[in-house]
Design a protein around this motif. Structure first.
Motif, mmCIF file in Angstrom:
data_model
loop_
_atom_site.group_PDB
_atom_site.id
_atom_site.type_symbol
_atom_site.label_atom_id
_atom_site.label_comp_id
_atom_site.label_asym_id
_atom_site.label_seq_id
_atom_site.Cartn_x
_atom_site.Cartn_y
_atom_site.Cartn_z
ATOM 1 N N PRO A 122 0.795 -1.230 0.000
ATOM 2 C CA PRO A 122 0.000 0.000 0.000
ATOM 3 C C PRO A 122 0.829 1.282 0.000
ATOM 4 N N VAL A 123 0.355 2.268 -0.746
ATOM 5 C CA VAL A 123 1.000 3.585 -0.824
ATOM 6 C C VAL A 123 1.077 4.209 0.563
ATOM 7 N N ARG A 124 0.102 3.966 1.406
ATOM 8 C CA ARG A 124 0.097 4.589 2.742
ATOM 9 C C ARG A 124 1.252 4.104 3.617
ATOM 10 N N ASP A 125 1.877 2.956 3.256
ATOM 11 C CA ASP A 125 2.946 2.385 4.074
ATOM 12 C C ASP A 125 4.321 2.409 3.418
ATOM 13 N N TYR A 126 4.392 2.624 2.100
ATOM 14 C CA TYR A 126 5.657 2.557 1.365
ATOM 15 C C TYR A 126 5.771 3.718 0.388
ATOM 16 N N ALA A 127 6.931 4.387 0.392
ATOM 17 C CA ALA A 127 7.181 5.485 -0.538
ATOM 18 C C ALA A 127 8.560 5.321 -1.168
ATOM 19 N N THR A 128 8.581 5.276 -2.484
ATOM 20 C CA THR A 128 9.850 5.136 -3.208
ATOM 21 C C THR A 128 10.390 6.505 -3.594
ATOM 22 N N HIS A 129 10.287 7.438 -2.679
ATOM 23 C CA HIS A 129 10.824 8.789 -2.857
ATOM 24 C C HIS A 129 12.162 8.866 -2.134
ATOM 25 N N GLY A 130 13.051 9.691 -2.616
ATOM 26 C CA GLY A 130 14.381 9.791 -2.043
ATOM 27 C C GLY A 130 14.405 10.322 -0.626
ATOM 28 N N GLY A 131 15.389 9.842 0.134
ATOM 29 C CA GLY A 131 15.600 10.367 1.469
ATOM 30 C C GLY A 131 15.927 9.337 2.524
ATOM 31 N N ALA A 132 15.730 8.054 2.221
ATOM 32 C CA ALA A 132 16.078 6.998 3.180
ATOM 33 C C ALA A 132 17.186 6.142 2.569
ATOM 34 N N VAL A 133 18.254 5.964 3.341
ATOM 35 C CA VAL A 133 19.441 5.268 2.855
ATOM 36 C C VAL A 133 19.803 4.161 3.844
ATOM 37 N N PRO A 134 20.072 2.950 3.349
ATOM 38 C CA PRO A 134 20.470 1.893 4.277
ATOM 39 C C PRO A 134 21.854 2.165 4.862
ATOM 40 N N ILE A 135 22.036 1.763 6.095
ATOM 41 C CA ILE A 135 23.349 1.781 6.721
ATOM 42 C C ILE A 135 23.912 0.377 6.514
ATOM 43 N N LEU A 136 24.930 0.285 5.682
ATOM 44 C CA LEU A 136 25.519 -1.003 5.313
ATOM 45 C C LEU A 136 26.873 -1.165 5.984
ATOM 46 N N VAL A 137 27.060 -2.315 6.627
ATOM 47 C CA VAL A 137 28.333 -2.602 7.285
ATOM 48 C C VAL A 137 28.968 -3.799 6.580
ATOM 49 N N ARG A 138 30.238 -3.627 6.233
ATOM 50 C CA ARG A 138 30.994 -4.681 5.550
ATOM 51 C C ARG A 138 30.915 -6.001 6.318
ATOM 52 N N SER A 139 30.707 -7.071 5.626
ATOM 53 C CA SER A 139 30.624 -8.433 6.165
ATOM 54 C C SER A 139 29.403 -8.651 7.059
ATOM 55 N N VAL A 140 28.517 -7.660 7.125
ATOM 56 C CA VAL A 140 27.289 -7.799 7.922
ATOM 57 C C VAL A 140 26.069 -7.560 7.051
ATOM 58 N N GLY A 141 26.086 -6.462 6.279
ATOM 59 C CA GLY A 141 24.937 -6.076 5.467
ATOM 60 C C GLY A 141 24.215 -4.910 6.093
ATOM 61 N N PRO A 142 22.928 -4.747 5.765
ATOM 62 C CA PRO A 142 22.174 -3.611 6.294
ATOM 63 C C PRO A 142 21.940 -3.754 7.802
ATOM 64 N N VAL A 143 22.259 -2.685 8.547
ATOM 65 C CA VAL A 143 22.048 -2.698 10.001
ATOM 66 C C VAL A 143 21.087 -1.606 10.448
ATOM 67 N N GLY A 144 20.729 -0.713 9.533
ATOM 68 C CA GLY A 144 19.838 0.371 9.897
ATOM 69 C C GLY A 144 19.521 1.246 8.713
#
Length: 157
Positions: A107-129
């Motif tokens: 649903p559009v009310r829960d997901y937006a593909t607009h810019g501004g959110a970036v994953p925090i990626l840690v080497r050898s772990v992956g996304p952490v935040g």
């Protein structure tokens, strides 16, 4: 710049934004760096950082509103689902001529593909935040988060 060109640039950017570590102290420092950048430029933004599912930093600068918090939650949901920046997901769909919501059924009310959110990626772990900003044009929201990550962690070109 075409959507395909933007996608290519964002994919290269994402590959270089891999960090060696990220913890609560890093989240606080990144949040403070985002606040400082936004204040220097008088940006009316809300800023949010999650470590896993925990909100570890939030700031609402003058001119921002509760609506910015809703946008952040929707953009963050895209990042948590895909592991990619919300802007990249949106531009990839634009380049392909597809619709994220139609393809996923989400649903559009829960997901937006607009810019501004970036994953925090840690080497050898992956996304952490996720680090997110809302209040500017989507490309500018995205760029502000990337700039702060690059400055704080000395990653980038």
């Amino acid at each position: 710049m075409s959507d395909a060109d933007i996608v290519a640039r964002l994919e290269v950017e994402l590959a270089r934004l891999v960090l060696e570590h990220f913890d609560h102290n890093d989240a606080w420092a990144l949040g403070c760096a985002l606040v400082e950048l936004a204040q220097e430029r008088s940006h009316p933004v809300a800023i949010d950082i999650h470590l896993g599912r925990q909100q570890v930093f939030h700031a609402a600068l003058p001119g921002s509103s509760a609506e910015n918090d809703l946008w952040i939650a929707r953009k963050r949901a895209v990042v948590e689902l895909t592991g990619e920046p919300s802007y990249l997901v949106g531009r990839r769909h634009a380049a392909a001529g597809t619709d994220f919501h139609e393809l996923t059924g989400l649903p559009v009310r829960d997901y937006a593909t607009h810019g501004g959110a970036v994953p925090i990626l840690v080497r050898s772990v992956g996304p952490v935040g996720v680090a997110a900003v809302s209040g500017l044009a989507q490309a500018d929201d995205h760029a502000l988060v990337v700039e702060a990550i690059e400055q704080m962690f000395e990653v980038g070109e």
